[in-house]
Design a protein around this motif. Structure first.
Motif, PDB file in Angstrom:
ATOM      1  N   CYS A  82       5.665  39.377  43.212  1.00 35.90           N
ATOM      2  CA  CYS A  82       6.860  38.803  43.809  1.00 35.90           C
ATOM      3  C   CYS A  82       8.089  39.535  43.275  1.00 35.90           C
ATOM      4  CB  CYS A  82       6.958  37.317  43.480  1.00 35.90           C
ATOM      5  SG  CYS A  82       5.756  36.336  44.386  1.00 35.90           S
ATOM      6  N   THR A  83       8.956  39.935  44.199  1.00 37.59           N
ATOM      7  CA  THR A  83      10.185  40.637  43.838  1.00 37.59           C
ATOM      8  C   THR A  83      11.343  39.888  44.481  1.00 37.59           C
ATOM      9  OG1 THR A  83       9.591  42.088  45.674  1.00 37.59           O
ATOM     10  CG2 THR A  83       9.267  42.955  43.459  1.00 37.59           C
ATOM     11  N   GLU A  84      12.292  39.499  43.670  1.00 37.24           N
ATOM     12  CA  GLU A  84      13.352  38.608  44.114  1.00 37.24           C
ATOM     13  C   GLU A  84      14.144  39.188  45.288  1.00 37.24           C
ATOM     14  OE1 GLU A  84      15.849  37.229  40.966  1.00 37.24           O
ATOM     15  OE2 GLU A  84      17.048  35.983  42.307  1.00 37.24           O
ATOM     16  N   THR A  88       7.743  40.077  50.271  1.00 37.46           N
ATOM     17  CA  THR A  88       6.494  40.144  49.499  1.00 37.46           C
ATOM     18  C   THR A  88       5.399  39.593  50.394  1.00 37.46           C
ATOM     19  OG1 THR A  88       7.677  39.884  47.407  1.00 37.46           O
ATOM     20  CG2 THR A  88       5.335  39.298  47.417  1.00 37.46           C
ATOM     21  N   LYS A  99      10.433  36.015  51.218  1.00 38.99           N
ATOM     22  CA  LYS A  99      11.272  36.688  50.226  1.00 38.99           C
ATOM     23  C   LYS A  99      11.393  35.772  49.012  1.00 38.99           C
ATOM     24  CE  LYS A  99      13.838  39.642  53.350  1.00 38.99           C
ATOM     25  NZ  LYS A  99      15.129  39.915  54.005  1.00 38.99           N
ATOM     26  N   PRO A 100      10.652  36.068  47.948  1.00 43.42           N
ATOM     27  CA  PRO A 100      10.630  35.153  46.800  1.00 43.42           C
ATOM     28  C   PRO A 100      12.015  35.008  46.177  1.00 43.42           C
ATOM     29  CG  PRO A 100       8.980  36.903  46.562  1.00 43.42           C
ATOM     30  CD  PRO A 100       9.830  37.259  47.736  1.00 43.42           C
ATOM     31  N   GLU A 103      11.400  36.649  40.377  1.00 46.14           N
ATOM     32  CA  GLU A 103      10.808  37.962  40.103  1.00 46.14           C
ATOM     33  C   GLU A 103       9.585  37.776  39.208  1.00 46.14           C
ATOM     34  OE1 GLU A 103      12.439  40.822  41.262  1.00 46.14           O
ATOM     35  OE2 GLU A 103      10.961  42.183  40.400  1.00 46.14           O
ATOM     36  N   SER A 104       8.495  38.479  39.485  1.00 47.31           N
ATOM     37  CA  SER A 104       7.311  38.383  38.628  1.00 47.31           C
ATOM     38  C   SER A 104       7.650  38.866  37.221  1.00 47.31           C
ATOM     39  CB  SER A 104       6.165  39.220  39.197  1.00 47.31           C
ATOM     40  OG  SER A 104       6.276  40.571  38.784  1.00 47.31           O
ATOM     41  N   LYS A 120       7.505  48.511  47.971  1.00 48.96           N
ATOM     42  CA  LYS A 120       6.296  47.708  47.803  1.00 48.96           C
ATOM     43  C   LYS A 120       5.136  48.384  48.535  1.00 48.96           C
ATOM     44  CE  LYS A 120       6.749  44.089  46.131  1.00 48.96           C
ATOM     45  NZ  LYS A 120       7.100  42.761  46.660  1.00 48.96           N
ATOM     46  N   GLY A 207       4.035  35.135  38.818  1.00 51.33           N
ATOM     47  CA  GLY A 207       4.730  35.809  39.917  1.00 51.33           C
ATOM     48  C   GLY A 207       3.888  36.839  40.646  1.00 51.33           C
ATOM     49  N   VAL A 209       0.906  37.195  43.261  1.00 54.10           N
ATOM     50  CA  VAL A 209       0.183  36.351  44.214  1.00 54.10           C
ATOM     51  C   VAL A 209      -1.262  36.237  43.737  1.00 54.10           C
ATOM     52  CG1 VAL A 209      -0.614  36.144  46.596  1.00 54.10           C
ATOM     53  CG2 VAL A 209       1.702  36.993  46.120  1.00 54.10           C
ATOM     54  N   TYR A 334       6.283  28.217  53.068  1.00 56.14           N
ATOM     55  CA  TYR A 334       6.720  29.612  53.257  1.00 56.14           C
ATOM     56  C   TYR A 334       5.815  30.300  54.271  1.00 56.14           C
ATOM     57  CZ  TYR A 334       3.834  29.037  49.056  1.00 56.14           C
ATOM     58  OH  TYR A 334       2.927  28.581  48.138  1.00 56.14           O
TER      59      TYR A 334
END
Lengths: 493, 95
Positions: A82-84, A88, A99-100, A103-104, A120, A207, A209, A334
């Protein structure tokens, strides 16, 4: 431009620190290269603007002699992290538009260390696959082609196929992967790069998946062993947000890398000599043993008697955990929603439309083996065999420092060649899966070419949390193998 | 042991997964191939062997039972396909 792209992670770091190039220049070179290699389908999302903005900040720090261990180095992120604020997908239709808002931990650590995000990368849907062909975004393509057939597109392996393609095709300096059953090591082997799965718990899973939580682990995919050590230092560390994250200090993985294998005991497990293994892989393995022997290691024949049961154990435990983890995709919070007349119908319609065939197979198998009446016969049984597999390794590591085996039972195959037979596809992971079940670290090092001119990897396996020793053995192997072959597509860049 | 079409359909219901009729038949074949493959485990004697779930041996950490995060419903519902204010909305459950 070729000069810049030829720098590996360590060399690029040194060049940035010496002021020989800038992060902006390096990042632009990679963004151009990504555009030029779109046919690899290595990326699902390219974050060019963000990359250049990050590079600018890095250059300001570097100019002042500041910055972290990865300052200014452009890397790619498997699209399972997950990237803010950045799409993702896990390569699944069901995460459309996700869109998370967070952030992981692993990527957050990397950005904290100064790395720059290029984008990504493609993967098998929810990391379930060994060829990158289950991706909703289409298969990633291996930069390598067979010597006798330059037309046929080959798989880069999976599930971290996009990361492998990007690194091998010079469309990223390095990339993150995740390895649940071989998803870092097998694609690294297929594309002639280094791929490392650390000990379970070394890198936070927060973060990322989730696929199979007791098996998933993030790791680096790089051009060299030294690059893997450098990048792992930027990824690892205890994280209170992941209850299974190891509360251990992170050693300097780059220290001692060149110490060699003199006096180390290397195990060669007889059960990895499977029926039908191609002679060229058997030969490369024997060559690897000779290399380490010549470098001063003592070779010990060992037995890991439950090895033949690792794959069937995995194909109970991984789907069981997946069916539970993937229950969260229901069209409510989501991603994709497909309407229905009732709530239950909306769930079923969303999940039926959103998950691809392989993911559906695994959800169904997982649901079945966890269902009342079958739980003991399948799931419990598999967990007991898992204990025996772990015990085999524990006993082996009482007498050896590391274990050497092939990475995969074949070289890269053609796109489409194995998609019709799920069980045959599973056999790709025969040499990588035991390690995941035991929770141990392992690394694939490019060691030679097949008769078709495609890369083959050798795998080193290590004891719990002994990544430093593992990297040391991998470095000795890398030095002896001196793998210098490049895919034809890199000519002229 | 082999699964039939009706059993697979009922597993799909349990898994909240709509598998259309024309996809059910190939799925039955695939699932039986996988179950046939994992059947090998019956050859292994596991009497007295404890099941393994925690590979690191580290005990799960404990913390005080206190709220440590939250207070931003708009971020939590940011990705909802059909939000209603700060809430998730679903098809009507109660008539």
């Amino acid at each position: 431009m070729g000069g810049l792209l030829d720098l590996d992670l360590v060399a690029a770091r040194d060049a940035l620190r010496a002021g020989e190039t800038t992060s902006t220049e390096l990042t632009r070179a990679y963004l151009d290269r990504i555009e030029a290699t779109r046919n690899l389908n290595a990326y699902i999302t390219v974050t060019a603007d963000r990359a250049l903005a990050m590079a600018k900040v890095c250059d300001e720090k570097l100019a002042k002699g500041e910055g972290g261990p990865l300052e200014g180095l452009p890397i790619a992120v498997k699209d399972l992290f997950c990237t803010e604020g950045v799409l993702t997908t896990a390569a699944s239709h069901i995460l459309d538009g996700f869109k998370p808002p967070y952030e992981s931990t692993v990527t957050s650590n990397l950005w904290g260390a100064g790395a720059v995000m290029l984008g990504k990368t493609n993967l098998d849907e929810f990391a379930m696959g060994s060829s990158n062909e289950t991706s909703y975004y289409g298969p990633a393509v291996n930069p390598w082609r067979a010597a006798d057939d330059a037309e046929t597109k080959l798989v880069p392996g999976g599930s971290s196929g996009g990361s492998a393609s990007a690194v091998a095709g010079r469309a990223a300096l390095a990339a993150t992967g995740t390895d649940t059953g071989g998803s870092i090591r097998q694609p690294a082997g297929f594309t002639g790069i280094v791929g490392m799965r650390p000990t379970y718990g070394r890198c936070s899973r927060w973060g990322i998946v989730a696929f199979a939580s007791s098996l998933d682990q993030a790791g680096p995919m790089t051009r060299t062993v030294a690059d893997a050590a450098l990048m792992l230092s930027g990824m690892a560390g205890h994280d209170p947000k992941d209850s299974t994250s190891a509360p251990l200090p992170v050693p300097d993985f780059s220290a001692g890398l060149e110490d060699g294998v003199k006096g180390l005991r290397i195990g060669v497990p007889k059960e990895y000599r499977i029926d039908g293994m191609p002679a060229e892989i058997e030969k490369l393995w024997a060559q690897g043993v000779e290399w380490l022997k010549d470098a001063g290691a003592e070779i010990v024949d060992i037995s890991l008697p439950h090895t033949p049961y690792a794959l069937p154990t995995y194909y109970i435990i991984a789907p069981a955990e997946a069916s539970s983890n993937l229950a969260r995709y229901d069209g409510v919070r989501y991603g994709l929603r497909v309407d229905g007349d009732s709530l239950a119908e909306m769930y079923a319609n969303t999940r039926g439309a959103g998950f691809g065939a392989e993911v559906q197979r695994r959800i169904l198998i997982g649901t079945y083996v966890l269902s009342a009446g079958y739980y003991d016969a399948y799931y419990r049984k598999a967990q007991r065999v898992r204990s025996l597999i772990r015990r085999d390794f524990d006993q082996a590591f009482e007498t050896v420092d590391a274990i050497l085996a092939p990475t995969a039972p074949s070289d890269a195959f053609a796109i489409g060649a194995e998609v019709d037979d799920p069980v045959k596809m599973y056999l790709n992971d025969v040499f990588t899966v035991p390690l995941n079940l035991a929770g141990l670290p392992g690394i694939s090092v490019p060691a030679g070419l097949s008769a078709r001119g495609l890369p083959l990897g050798l795998q080193v396996m290590g004891a719990m949390f002994e990544e430093a020793k593992l990297l040391r053995v991998a470095r000795a192997l890398e030095k002896a193998a001196a793998f210098a072959a490049r895919p034809a597509m890199l000519e002229g860049i | 042991m082999s699964l039939d079409k009706a059993t697979v359909a009922s597993i799909a219901t349990l898994a909240r997964l709509r598998v259309p009729d024309d996809r059910l038949e190939p799925m039955v074949g695939d699932l039986n191939a996988i179950l046939g493959f994992v059947e090998q485990l019956n050859q292994v004697n596991t009497d007295g062997v404890e099941p393994l779930a925690n590979v690191t041996g580290h005990a799960l950490p404990q913390r005080e039972d206190a709220v440590t995060d939250g207070g931003y419903p708009e971020r939590v519902t940011l990705n909802a396909p059909d939000p209603a204010g700060d809430f998730y909305a679903v098809p009507k459950v109660v008539e």
